[in-house]
Write a protein that holds these residues in place. Structure first.
Motif, PDB file in Angstrom:
ATOM      1  N   ALA A  71       0.836  -1.205   0.000  1.00  0.00           N
ATOM      2  CA  ALA A  71       0.000   0.000   0.000  1.00  0.00           C
ATOM      3  C   ALA A  71       0.869   1.252   0.000  1.00  0.00           C
ATOM      4  CB  ALA A  71      -0.920  -0.012   1.217  1.00  0.00           C
ATOM      5  N   ARG A  72       1.942   1.218   0.776  1.00  0.00           N
ATOM      6  CA  ARG A  72       2.834   2.388   0.875  1.00  0.00           C
ATOM      7  C   ARG A  72       3.421   2.730  -0.494  1.00  0.00           C
ATOM      8  NH1 ARG A  72       5.317   0.538   4.815  1.00  0.00           N
ATOM      9  NH2 ARG A  72       4.155   1.691   6.398  1.00  0.00           N
ATOM     10  N   ARG A 115      -2.365   3.713   7.064  1.00  0.00           N
ATOM     11  CA  ARG A 115      -3.062   3.333   8.294  1.00  0.00           C
ATOM     12  C   ARG A 115      -4.571   3.197   8.059  1.00  0.00           C
ATOM     13  NH1 ARG A 115       1.229   6.237  10.860  1.00  0.00           N
ATOM     14  NH2 ARG A 115       0.294   8.257  10.377  1.00  0.00           N
ATOM     15  N   ALA A 116      -5.140   4.112   7.259  1.00  0.00           N
ATOM     16  CA  ALA A 116      -6.571   4.040   6.971  1.00  0.00           C
ATOM     17  C   ALA A 116      -6.895   2.796   6.152  1.00  0.00           C
ATOM     18  CB  ALA A 116      -7.023   5.303   6.239  1.00  0.00           C
ATOM     19  N   ARG A 117      -6.053   2.484   5.186  1.00  0.00           N
ATOM     20  CA  ARG A 117      -6.296   1.302   4.353  1.00  0.00           C
ATOM     21  C   ARG A 117      -6.234   0.025   5.190  1.00  0.00           C
ATOM     22  NH1 ARG A 117      -4.308   0.805  -1.710  1.00  0.00           N
ATOM     23  NH2 ARG A 117      -6.280   1.943  -1.834  1.00  0.00           N
ATOM     24  N   ILE A 118      -5.301  -0.063   6.110  1.00  0.00           N
ATOM     25  CA  ILE A 118      -5.196  -1.250   6.950  1.00  0.00           C
ATOM     26  C   ILE A 118      -6.381  -1.333   7.911  1.00  0.00           C
ATOM     27  CG2 ILE A 118      -3.771  -2.456   8.647  1.00  0.00           C
ATOM     28  CD1 ILE A 118      -2.722  -2.364   5.683  1.00  0.00           C
ATOM     29  N   ARG A 119      -6.857  -0.171   8.400  1.00  0.00           N
ATOM     30  CA  ARG A 119      -8.056  -0.183   9.251  1.00  0.00           C
ATOM     31  C   ARG A 119      -9.261  -0.724   8.487  1.00  0.00           C
ATOM     32  NH1 ARG A 119      -7.159   5.053  10.581  1.00  0.00           N
ATOM     33  NH2 ARG A 119      -9.205   5.706   9.818  1.00  0.00           N
ATOM     34  N   ARG A 120      -9.334  -0.376   7.237  1.00  0.00           N
ATOM     35  CA  ARG A 120     -10.450  -0.862   6.430  1.00  0.00           C
ATOM     36  C   ARG A 120     -10.451  -2.384   6.355  1.00  0.00           C
ATOM     37  NH1 ARG A 120     -11.359  -0.013  -0.095  1.00  0.00           N
ATOM     38  NH2 ARG A 120     -13.593  -0.493  -0.127  1.00  0.00           N
TER      39      ARG A 120
END
Length: 280
Positions: free
Chosen positions: A129-130, A151-156
Motif C-alpha cells: 500500500a505504501r 493506516r486508513a487502508r489497513i483499518r479498512r
C-alpha cells in the motif's frame, strides 16, 4: 449507452441554452460577452463539455440572471456526485478517500470486485500500500500523506474478519505478476494473498491466462451489495447507482467469475506466481 453523467450534462446544457434564448442572445453574441470562442458555447449547450463553476457564474451574469448561478451550480454538483475527478478527491492527499472507503465498507454486507493489473486495496500489505500511494502521489502530483493513508487502508481491512460480511474478488492471473513494487514487497504481498484463500469471509477467484472468456474484461470495478458500482479510470472515479449500470456490471462480474478457478486451483496459481519471484 448514454450514461447518467452524459444525460446530466445534456440537461444542464439545455438549461443554459434556455437562459441564452430568454436573453435574446445568439451563440456568437454570448461568446463575445463571455470572451469565449463560439465553439465553447456550442459544446457546453449540447453537453459535449462540462462547464466549470466560473463558467456557470459568467453565463448567468451574461444572460442577465446572476441569481440562477446557484441553481446551475447545484445541477453541476449533481453530475459530479457520480463522476469524481481524482484531482479534486485527492486535493489534500489520499487519507480522506480511504476514510470514505472505510465508511462504504462498514455499510456493505457483500463487496464483489474485479482487478486486472493490481492487488485489491482490501488485501494489500502495508508495504505494498505504501508503494502504491507513493506512486499515485507522484503520478497525480497530489499532497503526500502516505503513512496516514496506509493506516486508513489497513483499518479498512478489519472488515475482512467481521462475521456475516462477504468479499468476493476476481483477479486476472496477470495481476499476480504485475510488479509495481520491489521484489521482496511483491513476494510478501503474494504470501498475504495465499493466506487469505481459506478465510471464511473471502472468496478469491483467479482467472487463468488460458481461460476461455465470454467477454474480454475492460477494466476493474467494485460492486457494493446491489446499490453501488465504483469504477476507476486514470482521471476519474465513477460512482454508479442507477439500476441499468448496476445490472450491467453484475453481468460483467458473473461472466468473468465463470472463467475463474477457486480453492486449491486458485492456490496453485498463486503459489506458482509466488515461486516465480525466487525470494525466500
Amino acid at each position: 449507452m448514454t450514461t447518467d453523467f452524459q444525460r446530466g450534462r445534456e440537461a444542464l446544457g439545455a438549461r443554459l441554452k434556455e437562459l441564452r434564448v430568454e436573453a435574446s442572445l445568439d451563440g456568437k453574441g454570448l461568446a463575445e460577452l463571455l470572451g469565449w470562442h463560439r465553439s465553447k458555447v456550442s459544446r457546453v449547450q449540447t453537453g459535449k463539455q462540462t462547464p466549470t463553476l466560473a463558467d456557470l457564474e459568467a453565463w448567468a451574469a451574461a444572460t442577465g440572471q446572476p441569481g440562477v448561478a446557484g441553481e446551475l451550480k447545484g445541477r453541476l454538483a449533481g453530475i459530479e456526485l457520480h463522476y469524481r475527478s481524482w484531482r479534486r478527491q485527492l486535493a489534500s492527499g489520499h487519507r480522506a478517500r480511504q476514510e470514505q472507503a472505510i465508511t462504504e465498507t462498514e455499510s456493505t454486507q457483500m463487496i464483489r470486485g474485479v482487478e486486472m493489473v493490481r492487488i485489491p486495496g482490501l488485501f494489500q500489505t502495508p508495504d505494498y500500500a505504501r508503494h502504491t500511494f507513493t506512486a499515485n502521489s507522484e503520478f497525480r502530483q497530489t499532497p503526500r500523506d502516505v503513512e496516514d493513508a496506509v493506516r486508513a487502508r489497513i483499518r479498512r481491512q478489519e472488515a475482512l474478519y467481521t462475521p456475516g460480511k462477504s468479499f468476493r474478488f476476481l483477479l486476472w492471473e496477470g495481476a499476480l505478476y504485475a510488479r509495481t513494487t520491489p521484489l521482496a514487497v511483491h513476494a510478501a504481498q503474494m504470501d498475504r494473498l495465499i493466506g487469505l484463500v481459506g478465510l471464511d469471509t473471502v472468496e478469491l477467484g483467479v482467472v487463468p491466462l488460458t481461460a476461455d472468456l465470454r467477454r474480454a474484461p475492460s477494466h476493474g470495478f467494485w460492486i457494493y451489495d446491489w446499490r453501488l458500482v465504483i469504477v476507476e479510470t486514470i482521471s476519474t472515479e465513477m460512482w454508479l447507482d442507477d439500476e441499468e449500470s448496476i445490472q450491467l456490471y453484475e453481468r460483467a462480474w458473473s461472466w468473468f467469475a465463470g472463467s475463474a478457478v477457486y480453492g486449491p486451483a486458485a492456490q496453485r496459481l498463486l503459489s506458482r506466481a509466488r515461486g516465480a519471484l525466487d525470494v525466500a
